[in-house]
Design a protein around this motif. Structure first.
Motif, PDB file in Angstrom:
ATOM      1  N   CYS A  48      39.076 -15.544  18.120  1.00  9.31           N
ATOM      2  CA  CYS A  48      38.175 -16.584  17.915  1.00  9.31           C
ATOM      3  C   CYS A  48      38.521 -17.342  16.616  1.00  9.31           C
ATOM      4  O   CYS A  48      38.771 -16.289  15.798  1.00  9.31           O
ATOM      5  CB  CYS A  48      36.666 -16.256  18.129  1.00  9.31           C
ATOM      6  SG  CYS A  48      36.069 -15.079  16.825  1.00  9.31           S
ATOM      7  N   SER A  49      38.081 -18.340  16.296  1.00 10.72           N
ATOM      8  CA  SER A  49      38.216 -18.969  14.882  1.00 10.72           C
ATOM      9  C   SER A  49      37.041 -19.757  14.703  1.00 10.72           C
ATOM     10  O   SER A  49      36.018 -19.957  15.523  1.00 10.72           O
ATOM     11  CB  SER A  49      39.376 -20.246  15.257  1.00 10.72           C
ATOM     12  OG  SER A  49      40.597 -19.565  15.439  1.00 10.72           O
ATOM     13  N   TRP A  50      36.596 -19.679  13.370  1.00 11.64           N
ATOM     14  CA  TRP A  50      35.456 -20.437  12.893  1.00 11.64           C
ATOM     15  C   TRP A  50      35.621 -21.453  11.846  1.00 11.64           C
ATOM     16  O   TRP A  50      36.424 -21.133  11.082  1.00 11.64           O
ATOM     17  CB  TRP A  50      34.515 -19.388  12.869  1.00 11.64           C
ATOM     18  CG  TRP A  50      34.480 -18.336  11.722  1.00 11.64           C
ATOM     19  CD1 TRP A  50      34.052 -18.420  10.391  1.00 11.64           C
ATOM     20  CD2 TRP A  50      35.238 -17.200  11.779  1.00 11.64           C
ATOM     21  NE1 TRP A  50      34.359 -17.105   9.751  1.00 11.64           N
ATOM     22  CE2 TRP A  50      35.193 -16.622  10.738  1.00 11.64           C
ATOM     23  CE3 TRP A  50      35.992 -16.656  12.850  1.00 11.64           C
ATOM     24  CZ2 TRP A  50      35.741 -15.035  10.521  1.00 11.64           C
ATOM     25  CZ3 TRP A  50      36.536 -15.236  12.762  1.00 11.64           C
ATOM     26  CH2 TRP A  50      36.554 -14.656  11.441  1.00 11.64           C
ATOM     27  N   ILE A  51      34.618 -22.342  11.640  1.00 14.24           N
ATOM     28  CA  ILE A  51      34.835 -23.427  10.607  1.00 14.24           C
ATOM     29  C   ILE A  51      33.351 -23.414  10.184  1.00 14.24           C
ATOM     30  O   ILE A  51      32.348 -23.824  10.883  1.00 14.24           O
ATOM     31  CB  ILE A  51      35.573 -24.502  11.005  1.00 14.24           C
ATOM     32  CG1 ILE A  51      35.617 -25.549   9.792  1.00 14.24           C
ATOM     33  CG2 ILE A  51      34.957 -25.228  12.263  1.00 14.24           C
ATOM     34  CD1 ILE A  51      36.751 -26.932  10.519  1.00 14.24           C
ATOM     35  N   ASP A  52      33.218 -23.765   8.893  1.00 12.22           N
ATOM     36  CA  ASP A  52      31.982 -23.988   8.217  1.00 12.22           C
ATOM     37  C   ASP A  52      31.814 -25.581   7.926  1.00 12.22           C
ATOM     38  O   ASP A  52      32.878 -26.208   7.230  1.00 12.22           O
ATOM     39  CB  ASP A  52      31.858 -23.212   6.945  1.00 12.22           C
ATOM     40  CG  ASP A  52      31.702 -21.871   7.177  1.00 12.22           C
ATOM     41  OD1 ASP A  52      31.240 -21.380   8.194  1.00 12.22           O
ATOM     42  OD2 ASP A  52      32.077 -21.064   6.163  1.00 12.22           O
ATOM     43  N   ILE A  53      30.886 -26.171   8.350  1.00 10.61           N
ATOM     44  CA  ILE A  53      30.539 -27.620   8.428  1.00 10.61           C
ATOM     45  C   ILE A  53      28.969 -27.758   7.884  1.00 10.61           C
ATOM     46  O   ILE A  53      28.263 -27.368   8.452  1.00 10.61           O
ATOM     47  CB  ILE A  53      30.876 -28.542   9.563  1.00 10.61           C
ATOM     48  CG1 ILE A  53      32.309 -28.283  10.058  1.00 10.61           C
ATOM     49  CG2 ILE A  53      30.606 -30.002   9.076  1.00 10.61           C
ATOM     50  CD1 ILE A  53      33.171 -28.825   9.479  1.00 10.61           C
ATOM     51  N   LYS A  54      29.011 -28.234   6.602  1.00  5.23           N
ATOM     52  CA  LYS A  54      27.490 -28.616   5.932  1.00  5.23           C
ATOM     53  C   LYS A  54      26.462 -27.394   6.196  1.00  5.23           C
ATOM     54  O   LYS A  54      25.537 -27.400   6.999  1.00  5.23           O
ATOM     55  CB  LYS A  54      26.826 -29.596   6.894  1.00  5.23           C
ATOM     56  CG  LYS A  54      27.436 -30.982   6.517  1.00  5.23           C
ATOM     57  CD  LYS A  54      26.899 -32.103   6.985  1.00  5.23           C
ATOM     58  CE  LYS A  54      27.379 -33.458   6.870  1.00  5.23           C
ATOM     59  NZ  LYS A  54      26.976 -34.621   7.353  1.00  5.23           N
ATOM     60  N   ASN A  55      27.181 -26.181   5.772  1.00  7.79           N
ATOM     61  CA  ASN A  55      26.289 -24.882   5.655  1.00  7.79           C
ATOM     62  C   ASN A  55      26.297 -24.201   7.137  1.00  7.79           C
ATOM     63  O   ASN A  55      25.161 -23.429   7.332  1.00  7.79           O
ATOM     64  CB  ASN A  55      24.984 -24.805   5.045  1.00  7.79           C
ATOM     65  CG  ASN A  55      25.010 -25.335   3.679  1.00  7.79           C
ATOM     66  OD1 ASN A  55      26.042 -24.732   3.041  1.00  7.79           O
ATOM     67  ND2 ASN A  55      24.242 -26.047   2.894  1.00  7.79           N
ATOM     68  N   THR A  56      26.608 -24.604   8.006  1.00 13.77           N
ATOM     69  CA  THR A  56      26.687 -24.295   9.451  1.00 13.77           C
ATOM     70  C   THR A  56      28.039 -23.746  10.046  1.00 13.77           C
ATOM     71  O   THR A  56      29.032 -24.429   9.944  1.00 13.77           O
ATOM     72  CB  THR A  56      26.209 -25.409  10.341  1.00 13.77           C
ATOM     73  OG1 THR A  56      25.017 -25.780  10.115  1.00 13.77           O
ATOM     74  CG2 THR A  56      25.948 -24.934  11.953  1.00 13.77           C
TER      75      THR A  56
END
Length: 534
Positions: A403-411
């Motif tokens: 799995c991969s994750w990315i933070d956008i505007k504190n989410t």
């Protein structure tokens, strides 16, 4: 005398003095318990405490209890730790902060996180040490978000953080790769005047590095005035994780020139940097200097780096001979480095031999099965590859889903392979189609060996649904033009995704930073910081 011998790491003499004492009081017994505990002879510390309980002439105090609880925590002796908890209650010492903090720490380190939470909640007058112990327990149990939450709740309750508070919160932020969280903690450090603290400074360097900002890590390093080996090692490790092998060597030589003695971890970072940049002869020079110049015995991690170094440069037979000549027994990390090289260079016979050793040493590690399966697949031996996958299931070794994750505007947005759960799925897949078209114009050819699908016609298509590509597409849609895209992945990124990231960084004129389980890849203008050697 007992205390002196204990602090000089001579517990045999301390015990001899203790045995010759005509009279003993609680201070004598405590000196023995503390001495054994500080010298990491935890079982003997517990045995001496049991003798105190049997001696009716003395009654244990907070020093006795705290020391034996520390010993229980370090050997994972939960059952006896619970018994000690009962004795504490019986002696009416639960009101003492020193004892309560030790109990919380014991439950945390023995894996009873819920018990530690319950005990923590029952403490009315929590001081900074109590909060620190609980936050550290969260980190030890991989509950990094909770560790950060404890830090902020402590601040709201008016408790001033100390260096341990800041270091723990920064460590949690680093493991989450939560840059925004880390910068907020950095603000608190500046306001409370802890920027001159080398322990906090080192933690800041590590936090920024693990959050993908090597520039900020270096800025913090430059601001530290009296840098010790921990600060230097933190910066060296940061450069190594980001694939800047040349910077690692420069920093290491600069550290030596300033008279700072390297430690165990420093050499692991330096040897790893040599391995990932193909500096074989230089790496051997540093390895030999450990004992010859610095009086340090290499450990398993150093030997694993040397095997990895030889393996990456294609010298697999030499790597195997190196393992056979080691003065210590090779551990799984050493054999694993050789198996990885066998996968990279397609050494089937050696790969089978090494994998068999690893299956015996760590039957539950799925990575070894996957590597051998990949070697079989490379040679078109699909039935043998399937058999290894079946063996993996029989032995109960489960591969962690990528799995991969990315933070956008504190989410935080999480993606798995073939993921279609996101609210903007249609836009993401539309962006993927656009990316496919653009990278093919740049000469992209799918590296189908990284596809797990057996059906050839679907292999290229399945590659485009890898989690990091989905995260990249979402980042291109969501972040402002020119803003860096930071992606985290829980496994090693595959070669095909690596190629696509390079091309995308050039096409979209973006800095793309991918943190996988091993290192950082910083893609700029069509090239990667690892130099395609990872």
């Amino acid at each position: 005398m007992i205390d002196m011998y204990a602090k000089c790491s001579n517990m045999d003499s301390a015990e001899k003095v203790f045995d010759e004492m005509p009279e003993r009081n609680l201070v004598s017994w405590n000196a023995m318990i503390v001495g054994f505990s500080h010298n990491k002879i935890f079982d003997r510390a517990i045995d001496v405490f049991k003798e105190v309980l049997r001696d009716k002439s003395v009654s244990p105090d907070q020093v006795s209890f705290s020391s034996v609880l520390s010993a229980c925590a370090n050997v994972g002796s939960l059952d006896f730790g619970r018994q000690v908890h009962g004795v504490v209650v019986k002696h009416g010492l639960m009101h003492l902060a020193y004892v309560k903090n030790s109990l919380v720490d014991m439950y945390n380190k023995c894996g009873c996180f819920q018990d530690s939470i319950q005990l923590f909640g029952s403490i009315p007058d929590r001081d900074v040490v109590t909060w620190n112990v609980m936050a550290m327990g969260c980190v030890q149990n991989d509950r990094f978000e909770e560790a950060c939450n404890y830090f902020w709740v402590m601040r709201r309750e008016g408790i001033s953080p100390d260096e341990a508070s800041f270091s723990t919160a920064l460590h949690a932020s680093a493991n989450l790769a939560a840059l925004d969280q880390g910068t907020l903690i950095h603000d608190q450090i500046i306001k409370t005047g802890y920027m001159k603290n080398t322990c906090v400074g080192s933690s800041l360097i590590t936090m920024y590095a693990k959050c993908g900002s090597l520039i900020d890590a270096h800025r913090v390093f430059e601001e530290i005035e009296d840098r010790n080996v921990v600060c230097w090692t933190a910066m060296i490790a940061a450069c190594q994780q980001h694939g800047c092998g040349g910077s690692v060597i420069e920093l290491f030589e600069e550290m030596l020139a300033e008279g700072i003695k390297p430690d165990y971890i420093t050499f692991v970072c330096v040897l790893s940097a040599c391995s990932h940049t193909g500096r074989v002869e230089e790496g051997f020079g540093y390895f030999e200097s450990m004992g010859r110049v610095h009086g340090m015995k290499p450990g398993p991690e150093h030997y694993a780096c040397m095997v990895d170094m030889l393996g990456r440069s294609g010298r697999l037979d030499e790597a195997k001979r190196f393992i056979e000549s080691m003065p210590i027994r090779p551990d799984p990390s050493v054999w694993g480095a050789l198996l990885g090289a066998c996968r990279n260079y397609g050494y089937l016979d050696m790969g089978k031999e090494v994998a068999e050793k690893l299956f015996e040493m760590e039957p539950n590690n799925p990575g070894n099965y996957v590597l051998l399966s990949n070697i079989y697949t490379h040679y078109g031996k699909l039935e043998e590859a399937k058999e290894i996958r079946r063996l993996m299931g029989i032995n109960g070794a489960r591969k962690e889903p990528g799995c991969s994750w990315i933070d956008i505007k504190n989410t935080t947005h999480v993606f798995t392979v073939h993921d279609k759960s996101h609210s903007r799925t249609d836009e993401i897949y539309e962006m993927l189609s656009k990316m496919i078209e653009l990278v093919k114009k740049k000469g992209y050819v799918a590296e189908t060996q990284f596809a797990v699908n057996d059906v050839e016609s679907y292999k290229e298509q399945s590659l485009w649904y890898h989690s990091e590509k989905l995260a990249l597409a979402f980042g291109l849609l969501s972040l402002p033009a020119g803003a860096p895209i930071r992606i985290k992945k829980n496994l090693r990124t595959c070669g095909d995704c690596h190629t696509v990231m390079k091309l995308a960084s050039e096409i979209f004129e973006r800095e793309i930073v991918v943190r996988d389980i091993n290192r950082f890849h910083r893609f700029v203008s069509g090239s990667c910081s690892c130099g395609d050697y990872w």
